[in-house]
Every structure is written in C-alpha cells, then in structure tokens.
Design a protein around this motif. Structure first.
Motif, mmCIF file in Angstrom:
data_model
loop_
_atom_site.group_PDB
_atom_site.id
_atom_site.type_symbol
_atom_site.label_atom_id
_atom_site.label_comp_id
_atom_site.label_asym_id
_atom_site.label_seq_id
_atom_site.Cartn_x
_atom_site.Cartn_y
_atom_site.Cartn_z
ATOM 1 N N ALA A 51 -17.460 -22.357 23.297
ATOM 2 C CA ALA A 51 -17.025 -21.959 24.632
ATOM 3 C C ALA A 51 -18.124 -22.184 25.649
ATOM 4 C CB ALA A 51 -16.616 -20.478 24.633
ATOM 5 N N SER B 150 -13.915 -20.588 32.409
ATOM 6 C CA SER B 150 -14.041 -20.515 30.958
ATOM 7 C C SER B 150 -13.310 -21.692 30.309
ATOM 8 C CB SER B 150 -13.454 -19.192 30.453
ATOM 9 O OG SER B 150 -13.445 -19.141 29.051
ATOM 10 N N VAL C 8 -12.628 -23.056 26.307
ATOM 11 C CA VAL C 8 -12.749 -22.586 24.930
ATOM 12 C C VAL C 8 -12.091 -23.572 23.972
ATOM 13 C CG1 VAL C 8 -12.116 -20.735 23.322
ATOM 14 C CG2 VAL C 8 -12.776 -20.168 25.670
ATOM 15 N N TYR D 268 -10.988 -23.150 20.107
ATOM 16 C CA TYR D 268 -10.837 -22.092 19.096
ATOM 17 C C TYR D 268 -10.446 -22.734 17.777
ATOM 18 C CZ TYR D 268 -9.538 -17.492 17.264
ATOM 19 O OH TYR D 268 -9.466 -16.338 16.527
#
Length: 497
Positions: A101, A112, A114, A116
């Motif tokens: 991130a 942000s 990210v 995952y």
C-alpha cells in the motif's frame, strides 16, 4: 524592591506575555537542538526506511491487550516544503494476508492505493486524520511556532526526565509537546481530537494520541528519533522503527501530487463525516428475505426482524447517522411498530459504531456478557469535541447481558440469542426457529476471490456452536452475507478437517 518583587510575582504566575515568549523560546530551542532552525539551516525532505508493528485495537479476539499484530516494512518520505508525506509499505497482516500500500497525506486528504494479496484495489481519496502530521517532531515543533495561542504549561516529568510542556490548538486538535530540560529535544507529542470520518474511532469520542520518541541518532547534522511509540487513549497502537535515514534526498514530485479523482472523493458522502454515509449499497437492494425479516446490505449488514410488538434490529454498524437511517427504514417498512431492541453481535469497533443512537433513544441493547465493559466504555465515552445525541441528552441506557440462551419475542419471528462460548472471538449468534435461519455475526464470511468461505477456524467454531445449541439450521445470514445455505459451512469444515 517592590518593582523587583512585582516582576518576580508575574514570572511565577506566568503572565501572558512572559508565558508566550517563554513557550516560543523553549520550542525554538528544541527545533535547534534537532539541528533545524527557522531562519537558518532547513531540512527540506527526509526519507526513512522503516519497520513497524500495528496493533488491532478494533478487531482482535478480545478488546484488551495483547492485540493481534500486523508487521510492515517500507519507506516514509516527507516533503516539508510541500507539506506532504508518502508512506509505501508492505505489510503482513494478522490473518496472513500480504498488503502492499501507499498512502499520500496532503492537507486534509490521504490518497490510498492498495494491492491486497496480489489483487489491486481501486485507489481512494479519504479524509486524513486531523493530526496526521503532528506525530512527526519537526512538523509538530513548526506547527507550535506558527500557532498564535502557543503557551507554556507547568514543568512536568516523562519517565523521570524533567520536561517543559507547551500547548496550542489547531482547528479542533489540542496539542501538547513535552520538551526535555536536559537535551532540549522533544520527548512526546500528544494530541486530543475526534475522528468524524473514521467509522471505528468516532464512537470512542475524544481521543488522545501520544507519540513518544526514543533511540536518537545524528544523521547529516540532524538529530532524529529512530523509534516512535504511538498509543491511543493509553493503549499501544503502533511502533515505528527507522533503520536508515536520508536527509534532503531528491523526491519525485509526481509521487507527491494527488490525483484530481482522489481530491474529488473527499466530497463523497461520509468521507469527512460518517453520519453522512447513505443507507445500504446501490448494487444490492434492501430486501425482505423471509416474511417480516429485512436485510440491509452494506459494508456491514443490518437485519430487521418484525415481531408482533415491535422490531428487533440485529447490529448497529457504521455511525449514529446510519443508525438513524436504519430506524427510519424500519418505520417505513413496519409503520406503527417501535424498535423494541437492538442486538450487537461482536466486539469489533465498526460493528457497533452506531450503537449510541439506539442508547440515546432508550432502546434496550442485547450484547454478549463478556462485551459489557467494552460497550459501557463506548456509551460513556466523553464526546466534548463531537457531541452526539447521547452526549447532549445523557439518557440512561439499557443493557441486557446475554450469558446463555435468551429469547426475544414470540410467534413466527421469535428470536433466540446464544453466546458462542467455544469461539475464540466474542460473538453472539441469533436464531429464528420458525424459519431455521441463523444470523452468524461475523463468523461466516464468503468473501474469498471466488466467494469461498474465509477463516476456517471461525467456521469450525460456528459449527460447534450450532451443535452445542442443538438447533437445526437451513439458512445463514450475517455481517457480510446474504442468505446462504448452511451446508456450505459444513462442507468447508470437512475440507479443512
């Protein structure tokens, strides 16, 4: 002699002029002790290689320490000219997932991005915490010197070290800096605030973030702490350890420019104020899943159960404003029936973030007995900076601690609430005998890449709880789940056994 005595008395009493001058002098001395001066040598940028440990204060197996931990490593780059900070981190979570991130903080925005477990998520623009920059000692000292209300408080002590305390207010954040009398360096930065845009923390009311600095090192003329220990309301939240530091490295300007799309997201409902989040979600409509049972999908689901004398709400997530929308939806669907009870099924902060609205209306709250202290703390938390209905009216709330099989109502939609005693978390399950439907709290989460069930341990525990209760289940629902056949849980448990 009288003039000298009067001047001494003013000094001892902390006359406004002397206090302000002393506060500035002490703060400037602290900045200079770090190797930074306001009008001479400036530090324009820093890049730190860091390792960190984050504690799960909101979703551990139990709400008291020790908490579940995440471990991360990466870089933190600070551009003091632009007033921006970029964190690029690879984190292994407590559940074994790997999260890569980046978070760019600029003013009130955090952008942000990210990835995952190898799956890129859409970038987001979110409201930054109002104190995001104040844990950095250089930024905190400069903010203090720019504050028109900077003042000197009493001499105090931190871990046996005598310190001067200077304080100021920036917006709604009240800041205190603890500056060593021995080294002149900042020992602690403390800020008091409310987080209106944070689902988990807003119901906790007035928060005190405290960052303690240690392990000081001299790098290129700058004295800088290589360990930062942050706590929130006295509970350890994060430890950051710097392993290498560059002073005034070249930074890529493109990385410090948030996108227009991220900036625009700040105006989305709920970004700055969780009360503004809309009810439900556009891709999954609110639906009656069995007669008198209505499910409201969302980031966290809410279920309404109509009984002859009122409506029972299962779970109160997200915010007080969201709960008010749930109550309005219940009144629209079931006119003339009051909300007779709310069941809060877990100890996770997001899941009961709207509970104070029900308490303010005097609605009885059913909860696991082991969560009693946690919920009481939230319902009695001071909300001076962000007063809500409960803070304004001071209602005496009604808690029903569920220690064993507990029946709510009668007839077709009678509910039976059970503690999940053999669960490693602190949760309740709620059964509707007439339809053999079970609300599983967050024990069952079909959120894997292909809809597979996550967290086999929780599946085993809910399977054991159903056997312990001696109930027959055909359909399950929950915090993240539309109606699903119970057999999927049994099949998943067999595969992992």
């Amino acid at each position: 002699m009288r003039i000298i005595s009067f001047a001494l008395a003013l000094a001892l009493l902390g006359a406004p002029g002397d206090g302000r001058e002393n506060a500035h002098t002490i703060t400037e001395r602290a900045l200079a002790a770090m190797g930074v001066a306001r009008d001479a040598r400036q530090v324009r940028s820093l890049r730190a290689e860091v390792k960190l440990v984050n504690a799960h204060l909101m979703d551990s197996d139990h709400p008291e320490p020790p908490h579940l931990l995440d471990f991360g490593e990466g870089t933190v780059s600070d551009d003091f000219v632009l007033g921006a900070s970029l964190t690029e981190m690879r984190t292994t979570t407590a559940t074994g997932s790997v999260v890569e991130a980046s978070a760019l903080n600029v003013g009130e925005l955090v952008q942000s991005v990210v990835v995952y477990d190898g799956r890129p998520q859409p970038p987001h623009g979110l409201a930054a915490a109002p104190n995001w920059d104040l844990s950095n000692p250089i930024r905190a000292l400069k903010a203090a010197l720019a504050a028109p209300d900077l003042q000197l408080e009493d001499v105090a002590s931190v871990r046996g070290v005598s310190v001067h305390v200077v304080s100021f207010v920036r917006g709604e954040v009240r800041v205190r800096l603890f500056l060593s009398d021995e080294t002149n360096l900042p020992i602690v930065v403390e800020s008091e605030m409310a987080l209106r845009g944070d689902i988990a923390w807003r119901p906790r009311g007035d928060l005190i973030d405290r960052t303690e600095f240690s392990n000081w090192n001299l790098v290129s003329g700058l004295r800088y702490p290589f360990q930062w220990d942050m706590s929130r309301n006295g509970v350890p939240l994060r430890t950051t350890m710097i392993t290498a530091l560059q002073v005034d490295p070249p930074l890529d300007p493109a990385k410090f420019s948030p996108s227009e799309a991220a900036r625009a997201e700040l105006d989305f409902p709920g970004r700055r104020d969780t009360d503004d989040l809309p009810l439900g979600r556009p891709d999954r409509p609110i639906a009656e899943i069995s007669p008198g049972v209505v499910q409201i999908p969302g980031g966290w689901y809410v279920t309404l159960v109509r009984q002859s004398d009122g409506v029972v709400v299962i779970d109160a997530p997200i915010s007080n404003g969201y709960s008010a929308k749930v109550i309005a939806e219940a009144s629209r669907r079931f006119p003339g029936l009051p909300i007779k009870a709310v069941i809060t099924t877990t100890s996770f902060g997001w899941h009961f973030a709207g509970l104070r609205e029900y308490a303010a209306r005097g609605i009885p709250i059913y909860l696991l007995d082991r969560n009693g202290a946690l919920v009481r703390n939230v319902l009695t938390a001071p909300h001076r900076l962000d007063p809500d209905s409960l803070a304004r009216h001071g209602v005496t709330f009604k808690l029903h601690l569920v220690a064993g099989r507990t029946v709510i109502g009668e007839g077709d939609n009678q509910l039976v609430v059970y503690p999940i005693r053999r669960g490693t978390g602190q949760m309740l399950m709620t059964y509707i005998p007439s339809t053999r439907m079970l609300h599983t709290a967050e024990m069952v989460q079909p959120l894997g890449p292909a809809g597979e069930m996550l967290f086999p341990e929780s599946l085993l525990e809910i399977d054991q709880a159903v056997r312990d209760a001696g109930i027959s289940v055909e359909t399950i629902i929950g915090m993240h789940m539309s109606p699903t056949p119970w057999r999927r849980v049994s099949e998943a448990v067999r595969r992992e056994s």
